[in-house]
Enzyme design. Structure first.
Site, PDB file in Angstrom:
ATOM      1  N   HIS A  32      32.980  59.777 -68.950  1.00  0.00           N
ATOM      2  CA  HIS A  32      33.000  60.893 -67.993  1.00  0.00           C
ATOM      3  C   HIS A  32      34.377  61.034 -67.341  1.00  0.00           C
ATOM      4  O   HIS A  32      34.488  61.446 -66.190  1.00  0.00           O
ATOM      5  CB  HIS A  32      31.889  60.744 -66.940  1.00  0.00           C
ATOM      6  N   ASP A  34      36.988  62.403 -69.520  1.00  0.00           N
ATOM      7  CA  ASP A  34      37.795  63.378 -70.296  1.00  0.00           C
ATOM      8  C   ASP A  34      37.822  64.763 -69.657  1.00  0.00           C
ATOM      9  O   ASP A  34      38.844  65.430 -69.668  1.00  0.00           O
ATOM     10  CB  ASP A  34      37.393  63.429 -71.786  1.00  0.00           C
ATOM     11  N   GLY A 119      21.548  63.543 -82.146  1.00  0.00           N
ATOM     12  CA  GLY A 119      21.026  63.674 -80.782  1.00  0.00           C
ATOM     13  C   GLY A 119      20.918  62.360 -80.018  1.00  0.00           C
ATOM     14  O   GLY A 119      20.156  62.259 -79.070  1.00  0.00           O
ATOM     15  N   GLY A 121      23.838  60.635 -78.992  1.00  0.00           N
ATOM     16  CA  GLY A 121      25.105  60.355 -78.309  1.00  0.00           C
ATOM     17  C   GLY A 121      26.167  59.742 -79.191  1.00  0.00           C
ATOM     18  O   GLY A 121      27.099  59.111 -78.692  1.00  0.00           O
ATOM     19  N   SER A 123      27.826  61.709 -81.356  1.00  0.00           N
ATOM     20  CA  SER A 123      28.680  62.860 -81.674  1.00  0.00           C
ATOM     21  C   SER A 123      28.497  63.418 -83.072  1.00  0.00           C
ATOM     22  O   SER A 123      29.471  63.764 -83.747  1.00  0.00           O
ATOM     23  CB  SER A 123      30.159  62.517 -81.455  1.00  0.00           C
ATOM     24  N   SER A 124      27.248  63.533 -83.496  1.00  0.00           N
ATOM     25  CA  SER A 124      27.017  64.175 -84.796  1.00  0.00           C
ATOM     26  C   SER A 124      27.437  65.641 -84.737  1.00  0.00           C
ATOM     27  O   SER A 124      27.929  66.189 -85.728  1.00  0.00           O
ATOM     28  CB  SER A 124      25.552  64.057 -85.213  1.00  0.00           C
ATOM     29  N   ASP A 169      35.290  63.650 -78.162  1.00  0.00           N
ATOM     30  CA  ASP A 169      34.531  63.447 -79.402  1.00  0.00           C
ATOM     31  C   ASP A 169      35.215  64.118 -80.595  1.00  0.00           C
ATOM     32  O   ASP A 169      35.372  63.518 -81.662  1.00  0.00           O
ATOM     33  CB  ASP A 169      33.104  64.003 -79.257  1.00  0.00           C
ATOM     34  N   TYR A 219      24.830  66.707 -67.002  1.00  0.00           N
ATOM     35  CA  TYR A 219      26.244  66.676 -67.407  1.00  0.00           C
ATOM     36  C   TYR A 219      27.001  67.808 -66.715  1.00  0.00           C
ATOM     37  O   TYR A 219      28.038  67.593 -66.094  1.00  0.00           O
ATOM     38  CB  TYR A 219      26.335  66.821 -68.929  1.00  0.00           C
TER      39      TYR A 219
HETATM   40  C1  GLA Z   1      29.894  63.598 -74.100  1.00  0.00           C
HETATM   41  C2  GLA Z   1      31.000  64.658 -74.140  1.00  0.00           C
HETATM   42  C3  GLA Z   1      32.373  63.995 -74.029  1.00  0.00           C
HETATM   43  C4  GLA Z   1      32.429  63.074 -72.806  1.00  0.00           C
HETATM   44  C5  GLA Z   1      31.232  62.126 -72.767  1.00  0.00           C
HETATM   45  C6  GLA Z   1      31.160  61.330 -71.496  1.00  0.00           C
HETATM   46  O1  GLA Z   1      29.999  62.779 -75.219  1.00  0.00           O
HETATM   47  O2  GLA Z   1      30.934  65.378 -75.358  1.00  0.00           O
HETATM   48  O3  GLA Z   1      33.370  64.989 -73.965  1.00  0.00           O
HETATM   49  O4  GLA Z   1      32.526  63.825 -71.628  1.00  0.00           O
HETATM   50  O5  GLA Z   1      30.002  62.837 -72.908  1.00  0.00           O
HETATM   51  O6  GLA Z   1      32.214  60.433 -71.417  1.00  0.00           O
END
Ligand code: GLA
Length: 383
Positions: A32, A34, A119, A121, A123-124, A169, A219
């Site tokens: 959290h 970026d 889904g 976390g 980053s698919s 990501d 978020y």
């Molecule tokens: C998700 C978002 C990222 C980042 C993280 C938290 O993965 O896509 O950009 O903010 O949450 O660190």
């Protein structure tokens, strides 16, 4: 890859012109930060999405998911987000951004396959965007740099899909290097590859399998809170993002900023300091200290930023209790998803035994899998 070529041919009656693959990611530290123009330290993992593409003679766009056995279609003149298009929106978003920039003039056929758990976390969706953008860029000979391509993928997610994610990501999915993690300054976009040499210590991901209904709204709320905090802080000291403030600035702002917001923003500024420390610690290969920073990061995400959940806390605690674990934390946006743990290979069975009670307590099963620092996006086939 042969399967994807075959599937593409069966679907469209022609071989793909090109296939690109892009990896998922696990964030080692810097959560959290970026979207606050701060620092992150993720790595790409050896799980991928592959996108095959071929040119068409018309203006149509066709999308075929091998894994979901699902097909979607639209045309270049009719590119808009449609909820029912689900996974295809990520490809449509990328094409739409490339089209706005004047790069696309003819129709394209796509096939998609992958092995990144969806889904949870890892980053698919970023990997799907990056693989799509890289395949199309290469096919059409578009001259854009890697960091710029990551921006295009992020813009697709922000403005087309409507998720206000940061750049981490997509950036790591495009720019990562095998055997290394990446330090990224998300303001200047400077980055450095940091070789990871862990010997018999493994990077273990544990998927909590928690249904993640809260993640998007929470978020966006956290983002808004960070922005509000900056507008209050800037009345005392100039700055445009939390990146410009120190833990002391936040500590001195009692009374100026609502207490919950102040506590949450303290996480962000302290996490930035942890990432800076983590980079030099990792370069020295001091895994003991690195693990401790991961643990501090988890505590802060749990107690200050409040984006963990009982299941993630439970998993992290079991890891902390296991001999042979160097560090463990939730990774990604939170409210479910995965933990990442640095663990000696021989300790993994002991950790697994500790996880046995999870299903009884939370009523779903966790899954564990090892991952290795992988390369960013690659072209793996050209015709
Ligand atoms: C998700 C978002 C990222 C980042 C993280 C938290 O993965 O896509 O950009 O903010 O949450 O660190």
């Amino acid at each position: 890859m042969d399967d994807l070529i075959r599937s593409h041919k069966e679907e469209y009656g022609q071989d793909p012109d090109i296939i690109a693959q892009a990896p998922g990611r696990v964030n080692l530290i810097g959560e959290h930060t970026d979207y606050n123009e701060g620092f992150v330290l993720p790595m790409a993992i050896d799980y991928y999405v592959r996108v095959a593409v071929s040119r068409r003679k018309d203006q149509h766009l066709r999308f075929y998911s091998v894994d979901f056995n699902d097909r979607k279609r639209t045309s270049l003149s009719n590119l808009r987000f449609k909820k029912e298009d689900r996974w295809a929106n990520y490809l449509k978003g990328v094409i739409s951004i490339l089209q706005t920039r004047g790069y696309i003039s003819g129709g394209l056929s796509f096939s998609v396959a992958g092995n990144i758990p969806v889904g949870v976390g890892l980053s698919s969706s970023a990997a799907l965007e990056v693989a799509t953008a890289y395949a199309v860029q290469t096919l059409l000979g578009i001259d854009i740099s890697g960091p710029e391509l990551a921006r295009i993928a992020q813009e697709a997610e922000n403005s087309f899909v409507g998720v206000q994610c940061g750049i981490m990501d997509q950036f790591v999915s495009r720019m990562a290097k095998e055997g290394s993690a990446m330090f990224i300054d998300t303001r200047s976009m400077e980055y450095r590859h940091i070789p990871i040499s862990l010997g018999n210590i493994k990077i273990l991901i544990t998927n909590s399998n928690v249904p993640r209904s809260l993640v998007e709204s929470e978020y966006n709320q956290r983002r808004a809170e960070c922005e509000r905090c900056v507008s209050l802080l800037s009345s005392r000291k100039p700055g445009r993002a939390l990146r410009d403030y120190s833990p002391e600035d936040l500590r001195d702002s009692m009374g100026l900023i609502p207490e919950t917001t102040r506590k949450r923003c303290l996480h962000v500024v302290e996490e930035n300091e942890r990432v800076r420390d983590a980079e030099s610690i990792l370069r020295r290969n001091d895994i003991v200290s690195f693990g401790k920073l991961m643990n501090r990061s988890h505590e802060s995400l749990r107690d200050q930023y409040e984006v963990s959940c009982p299941e993630l806390d439970w998993l992290v605690k079991r890891a902390w209790e296991t001999d042979g674990v160097y560090g463990s934390r939730m990774t990604g946006a939170g409210f479910g998803g995965c933990t990442v743990t640095l663990i000696e290979e021989k300790a993994i069975p002991k950790y697994e035994i500790r996880l046995e009670a999870y299903e009884r307590i939370f009523s779903f099963k966790p899954e564990i899998f090892l991952c290795h620092p992988a390369d960013g996006a690659q072209i793996i086939f050209t015709n």
